[in-house]
Design a protein around this motif. Structure first.
Motif, PDB file in Angstrom:
ATOM      1  N   VAL A  86       0.826  -1.214   0.000  1.00 58.26           N
ATOM      2  CA  VAL A  86       0.000   0.000   0.000  1.00 58.26           C
ATOM      3  C   VAL A  86       0.860   1.264   0.000  1.00 58.26           C
ATOM      4  N   TYR A  87       1.999   1.226   0.688  1.00 59.12           N
ATOM      5  CA  TYR A  87       2.881   2.399   0.692  1.00 59.12           C
ATOM      6  C   TYR A  87       3.420   2.667  -0.712  1.00 59.12           C
ATOM      7  N   GLU A  88       3.963   1.629  -1.333  1.00 59.82           N
ATOM      8  CA  GLU A  88       4.549   1.782  -2.663  1.00 59.82           C
ATOM      9  C   GLU A  88       3.485   2.166  -3.694  1.00 59.82           C
ATOM     10  N   ALA A  89       2.344   1.526  -3.624  1.00 61.93           N
ATOM     11  CA  ALA A  89       1.276   1.788  -4.592  1.00 61.93           C
ATOM     12  C   ALA A  89       0.743   3.213  -4.461  1.00 61.93           C
ATOM     13  N   THR A  90       0.536   3.677  -3.249  1.00 60.20           N
ATOM     14  CA  THR A  90      -0.013   5.018  -3.057  1.00 60.20           C
ATOM     15  C   THR A  90       0.899   6.074  -3.654  1.00 60.20           C
ATOM     16  N   GLU A  91       2.190   5.970  -3.392  1.00 58.92           N
ATOM     17  CA  GLU A  91       3.127   6.946  -3.942  1.00 58.92           C
ATOM     18  C   GLU A  91       3.108   6.925  -5.470  1.00 58.92           C
ATOM     19  N   ALA A  92       3.125   5.736  -6.059  1.00 56.46           N
ATOM     20  CA  ALA A  92       3.114   5.628  -7.522  1.00 56.46           C
ATOM     21  C   ALA A  92       1.827   6.195  -8.100  1.00 56.46           C
ATOM     22  N   ILE A  93       0.694   5.864  -7.509  1.00 56.47           N
ATOM     23  CA  ILE A  93      -0.604   6.313  -8.019  1.00 56.47           C
ATOM     24  C   ILE A  93      -0.708   7.837  -7.982  1.00 56.47           C
ATOM     25  N   VAL A  94      -0.327   8.450  -6.877  1.00 57.49           N
ATOM     26  CA  VAL A  94      -0.399   9.915  -6.769  1.00 57.49           C
ATOM     27  C   VAL A  94       0.510  10.558  -7.818  1.00 57.49           C
ATOM     28  N   ASN A  95       1.702  10.023  -8.014  1.00 56.04           N
ATOM     29  CA  ASN A  95       2.610  10.568  -9.029  1.00 56.04           C
ATOM     30  C   ASN A  95       2.039  10.407 -10.435  1.00 56.04           C
ATOM     31  N   TRP A  96       1.444   9.257 -10.730  1.00 53.06           N
ATOM     32  CA  TRP A  96       0.830   9.036 -12.044  1.00 53.06           C
ATOM     33  C   TRP A  96      -0.334  10.008 -12.276  1.00 53.06           C
ATOM     34  N   ILE A  97      -1.121  10.257 -11.243  1.00 57.04           N
ATOM     35  CA  ILE A  97      -2.229  11.206 -11.381  1.00 57.04           C
ATOM     36  C   ILE A  97      -1.690  12.582 -11.759  1.00 57.04           C
ATOM     37  N   LYS A  98      -0.636  13.011 -11.066  1.00 54.72           N
ATOM     38  CA  LYS A  98      -0.053  14.339 -11.311  1.00 54.72           C
ATOM     39  C   LYS A  98       0.484  14.478 -12.733  1.00 54.72           C
ATOM     40  N   THR A  99       1.056  13.396 -13.285  1.00 53.78           N
ATOM     41  CA  THR A  99       1.705  13.505 -14.592  1.00 53.78           C
ATOM     42  C   THR A  99       0.831  13.076 -15.767  1.00 53.78           C
ATOM     43  N   ASP A 100      -0.168  12.215 -15.529  1.00 55.61           N
ATOM     44  CA  ASP A 100      -0.869  11.578 -16.644  1.00 55.61           C
ATOM     45  C   ASP A 100      -2.332  11.960 -16.818  1.00 55.61           C
ATOM     46  N   VAL A 101      -2.900  12.722 -15.895  1.00 53.83           N
ATOM     47  CA  VAL A 101      -4.338  12.975 -15.940  1.00 53.83           C
ATOM     48  C   VAL A 101      -4.615  14.452 -16.254  1.00 53.83           C
ATOM     49  N   PRO A 102      -5.457  14.714 -17.277  1.00 57.25           N
ATOM     50  CA  PRO A 102      -5.746  16.102 -17.655  1.00 57.25           C
ATOM     51  C   PRO A 102      -6.748  16.780 -16.715  1.00 57.25           C
ATOM     52  N   ILE A 103      -6.232  17.129 -15.533  1.00 60.14           N
ATOM     53  CA  ILE A 103      -6.994  17.898 -14.547  1.00 60.14           C
ATOM     54  C   ILE A 103      -6.246  19.223 -14.383  1.00 60.14           C
ATOM     55  N   PHE A 104      -6.992  20.317 -14.411  1.00 59.30           N
ATOM     56  CA  PHE A 104      -6.378  21.644 -14.378  1.00 59.30           C
ATOM     57  C   PHE A 104      -6.883  22.411 -13.166  1.00 59.30           C
ATOM     58  N   GLY A 105      -5.986  23.180 -12.570  1.00 53.95           N
ATOM     59  CA  GLY A 105      -6.351  23.963 -11.398  1.00 53.95           C
ATOM     60  C   GLY A 105      -6.066  25.439 -11.594  1.00 53.95           C
ATOM     61  N   LYS A 106      -7.087  26.233 -11.434  1.00 56.31           N
ATOM     62  CA  LYS A 106      -6.945  27.688 -11.503  1.00 56.31           C
ATOM     63  C   LYS A 106      -6.813  28.171 -10.063  1.00 56.31           C
ATOM     64  N   GLU A 107      -5.604  28.622  -9.674  1.00 57.13           N
ATOM     65  CA  GLU A 107      -5.381  29.113  -8.318  1.00 57.13           C
ATOM     66  C   GLU A 107      -5.968  30.508  -8.193  1.00 57.13           C
ATOM     67  N   MET A 108      -6.949  30.629  -7.326  1.00 63.91           N
ATOM     68  CA  MET A 108      -7.666  31.891  -7.136  1.00 63.91           C
ATOM     69  C   MET A 108      -7.036  32.647  -5.975  1.00 63.91           C
ATOM     70  N   PHE A 109      -6.719  33.925  -6.205  1.00 66.66           N
ATOM     71  CA  PHE A 109      -6.085  34.741  -5.177  1.00 66.66           C
ATOM     72  C   PHE A 109      -7.095  35.619  -4.458  1.00 66.66           C
ATOM     73  N   GLU A 110      -6.669  36.116  -3.302  1.00 66.03           N
ATOM     74  CA  GLU A 110      -7.523  36.966  -2.468  1.00 66.03           C
ATOM     75  C   GLU A 110      -7.934  38.269  -3.161  1.00 66.03           C
ATOM     76  N   ASN A 111      -7.155  38.691  -4.160  1.00 66.58           N
ATOM     77  CA  ASN A 111      -7.464  39.946  -4.865  1.00 66.58           C
ATOM     78  C   ASN A 111      -8.265  39.702  -6.156  1.00 66.58           C
ATOM     79  N   ASP A 112      -8.891  38.522  -6.263  1.00 70.12           N
ATOM     80  CA  ASP A 112      -9.747  38.149  -7.403  1.00 70.12           C
ATOM     81  C   ASP A 112      -8.994  37.946  -8.715  1.00 70.12           C
ATOM     82  N   THR A 113      -7.666  37.764  -8.657  1.00 64.53           N
ATOM     83  CA  THR A 113      -6.909  37.379  -9.847  1.00 64.53           C
ATOM     84  C   THR A 113      -6.635  35.877  -9.731  1.00 64.53           C
ATOM     85  N   PHE A 114      -6.003  35.304 -10.742  1.00 66.28           N
ATOM     86  CA  PHE A 114      -5.708  33.868 -10.698  1.00 66.28           C
ATOM     87  C   PHE A 114      -4.468  33.557 -11.522  1.00 66.28           C
ATOM     88  N   THR A 115      -3.960  32.349 -11.325  1.00 60.52           N
ATOM     89  CA  THR A 115      -2.899  31.787 -12.163  1.00 60.52           C
ATOM     90  C   THR A 115      -3.202  30.306 -12.306  1.00 60.52           C
TER      91      THR A 115
END
Length: 143
Positions: free
Chosen positions: A109-138
């Motif tokens: 479970v330790y080895e699998a969890t680390e691999a799965i999280v890394n694969w999600i970060k590199t292989d899955v088209p999920i996008f995050g718009k970081e919203m700032f307190e001043n109503d801008t984003f990146t």
């Protein structure tokens, strides 16, 4: 066959607790490991992140997550594996990613969890718009 892994908004502690409770009847499981991704209040160019607005190409993302699931079961001796990711706005301090892995022994479970999280970060088209307190984003950079 891929399934929808997306949750609208933050992943609640109650949802996580219910997921854990459902596995008590599976008596061949000897170990669980959980990864919880939480939105941080990072400071970027003097602006503090207050939330991330997640979006995805759902069909492509679900297919990529199905491929990750198959790869994880082929590589590790797992009993169960669940992935849930938020879509929409998730505030700083709230959970946006829940990976729950179960097996007969802890090493898997330790080895699998680390691999799965890394694969999600590199292989899955999920996008995050970081919203700032001043109503801008990146757009979020996965690291």
């Amino acid at each position: 066959m891929s399934k929808n892994v997306f949750v609208e908004g933050p992943i609640s502690p109650e949802f996580i607790a219910e997921s854990i409770a459902k596995h008590q009847s599976k008596h061949t499981i000897g170990a669980h490991n959980i990864f919880l991704g939480q939105v941080r209040a990072d400071v970027i160019h003097d602006n503090t992140v207050v939330a991330i607005d997640y979006s995805a190409y759902k069909d492509m993302a679900n297919e990529a997550l199905y491929t990750i699931r198959e790869k994880a079961f082929a590589k590790f001796d797992l009993t169960c594996m669940h992935i849930y990711h938020s879509l929409g706005v998730v505030k700083a301090g709230e959970i946006c990613l829940f990976v729950f892995v179960s097996a007969t022994r802890r090493k898997q479970v330790y080895e699998a969890t680390e691999a799965i999280v890394n694969w999600i970060k590199t292989d899955v088209p999920i996008f995050g718009k970081e919203m700032f307190e001043n109503d801008t984003f990146t757009w979020k950079q996965n690291t």
